[in-house]
Design a protein around this motif. Structure first.
Motif, PDB file in Angstrom:
ATOM      1  N   GLY A   1       2.933   9.294 -11.957  1.00  0.00           N
ATOM      2  CA  GLY A   1       3.044   7.831 -11.972  1.00  0.00           C
ATOM      3  C   GLY A   1       3.326   7.275 -10.588  1.00  0.00           C
ATOM      4  N   PHE A   2       4.210   7.928  -9.851  1.00  0.00           N
ATOM      5  CA  PHE A   2       4.506   7.516  -8.483  1.00  0.00           C
ATOM      6  C   PHE A   2       3.249   7.567  -7.623  1.00  0.00           C
ATOM      7  CE2 PHE A   2       5.563   8.999  -4.174  1.00  0.00           C
ATOM      8  CZ  PHE A   2       6.249   7.882  -3.712  1.00  0.00           C
ATOM      9  N   CYS A   3       2.466   8.619  -7.792  1.00  0.00           N
ATOM     10  CA  CYS A   3       1.230   8.757  -7.009  1.00  0.00           C
ATOM     11  C   CYS A   3       0.218   7.663  -7.364  1.00  0.00           C
ATOM     12  CB  CYS A   3       0.621  10.136  -7.219  1.00  0.00           C
ATOM     13  SG  CYS A   3       1.577  11.456  -6.452  1.00  0.00           S
ATOM     14  N   ILE A   4       0.139   7.330  -8.642  1.00  0.00           N
ATOM     15  CA  ILE A   4      -0.784   6.264  -9.059  1.00  0.00           C
ATOM     16  C   ILE A   4      -0.359   4.932  -8.454  1.00  0.00           C
ATOM     17  CG2 ILE A   4      -1.570   4.923 -11.058  1.00  0.00           C
ATOM     18  CD1 ILE A   4      -1.508   7.579 -12.645  1.00  0.00           C
ATOM     19  N   ILE A   5       0.936   4.665  -8.496  1.00  0.00           N
ATOM     20  CA  ILE A   5       1.439   3.414  -7.913  1.00  0.00           C
ATOM     21  C   ILE A   5       1.176   3.394  -6.407  1.00  0.00           C
ATOM     22  CG2 ILE A   5       3.551   2.116  -7.399  1.00  0.00           C
ATOM     23  CD1 ILE A   5       4.570   3.026 -10.181  1.00  0.00           C
ATOM     24  N   GLN A   6       1.435   4.509  -5.727  1.00  0.00           N
ATOM     25  CA  GLN A   6       1.194   4.580  -4.287  1.00  0.00           C
ATOM     26  C   GLN A   6      -0.292   4.438  -3.953  1.00  0.00           C
ATOM     27  OE1 GLN A   6       3.107   4.673  -1.497  1.00  0.00           O
ATOM     28  NE2 GLN A   6       4.770   4.202  -2.910  1.00  0.00           N
ATOM     29  N   ALA A   7      -1.158   4.902  -4.835  1.00  0.00           N
ATOM     30  CA  ALA A   7      -2.597   4.773  -4.587  1.00  0.00           C
ATOM     31  C   ALA A   7      -3.013   3.305  -4.636  1.00  0.00           C
ATOM     32  CB  ALA A   7      -3.383   5.584  -5.615  1.00  0.00           C
ATOM     33  N   PHE A   8      -2.417   2.533  -5.546  1.00  0.00           N
ATOM     34  CA  PHE A   8      -2.752   1.115  -5.639  1.00  0.00           C
ATOM     35  C   PHE A   8      -2.107   0.311  -4.521  1.00  0.00           C
ATOM     36  CE2 PHE A   8      -3.646   2.006 -10.214  1.00  0.00           C
ATOM     37  CZ  PHE A   8      -4.979   1.638 -10.174  1.00  0.00           C
ATOM     38  N   ILE A   9      -0.866   0.618  -4.203  1.00  0.00           N
ATOM     39  CA  ILE A   9      -0.144  -0.136  -3.177  1.00  0.00           C
ATOM     40  C   ILE A   9      -0.623   0.241  -1.782  1.00  0.00           C
ATOM     41  CG2 ILE A   9       2.124  -0.493  -2.115  1.00  0.00           C
ATOM     42  CD1 ILE A   9       3.357  -0.154  -4.856  1.00  0.00           C
ATOM     43  N   GLY A  10      -0.825   1.522  -1.576  1.00  0.00           N
ATOM     44  CA  GLY A  10      -1.166   2.008  -0.238  1.00  0.00           C
ATOM     45  C   GLY A  10       0.117   2.373   0.496  1.00  0.00           C
ATOM     46  N   GLY A  11      -0.019   2.807   1.726  1.00  0.00           N
ATOM     47  CA  GLY A  11       1.156   3.157   2.507  1.00  0.00           C
ATOM     48  C   GLY A  11       1.440   4.646   2.514  1.00  0.00           C
TER      49      GLY A  11
END
Length: 151
Positions: A89-99
């Motif tokens: 889930g963290f990776c999915i969120i980071q993929a959308f947010i970027g950074g």
């Protein structure tokens, strides 16, 4: 220098770390056995008429029941599965947010998938063990009840 570190770190993590863990576990068991032996020898010196078998039962580590072992698998399976899902889930969120770099994101998501797989394996092991060992667990419980009534 970077090439040397790139070679030594995987060797240390893959070979030296597991060997150190095994060595520490074996050393701990040997120390526990030596301590029990010293206790028994001291008890024999003070009272030679003592029932050694009863003393050994009291100071020896208790074996876990099948039910306790299965519940430990359920606990670890739940924890590891949750960690895997959280990391994915963290990776999915980071993929959308970027950074986060793509390589780091791939590594984290791969680690999350591995954790998820291990957690699911523990849960499957719990389910099949519960089904296959139902009669043995019931027999252990009856033995414990009989021992409690005798005391």
């Amino acid at each position: 220098m970077k090439e040397l570190v790139a070679i030594l770190v995987p060797i240390a993590i893959g070979c030296v770390l597991p060997l150190m863990i095994v060595w520490f576990v074996i050393r701990k068991k040997m120390n526990e056995t030596n301590q029990r032996t010293q206790i028994v020898l001291a008890a024999i010196e003070k009272n030679p008429d003592m029932d050694i078998e009863e003393l050994m039962k009291k100071i020896s580590p208790k074996n876990k029941l099948l039910k306790e072992k299965l519940l430990a698998k359920l606990l670890w399976g739940s924890i590891i599965t949750f960690l895997g899902v959280a990391l994915i889930g963290f990776c999915i969120i980071q993929a959308f947010i970027g950074g986060m770099t793509t390589i780091a994101l791939q590594n984290f998501s791969l680690f999350g998938v591995v954790l998820l797989g291990i957690g699911i394996a523990f849960l499957i092991n719990y389910k099949t063990g519960k089904r296959m060992l139902a009669k043995e667990i019931e027999a252990e419980e009856q033995i414990l009840v009989a021992q409690a009534e005798n005391k």
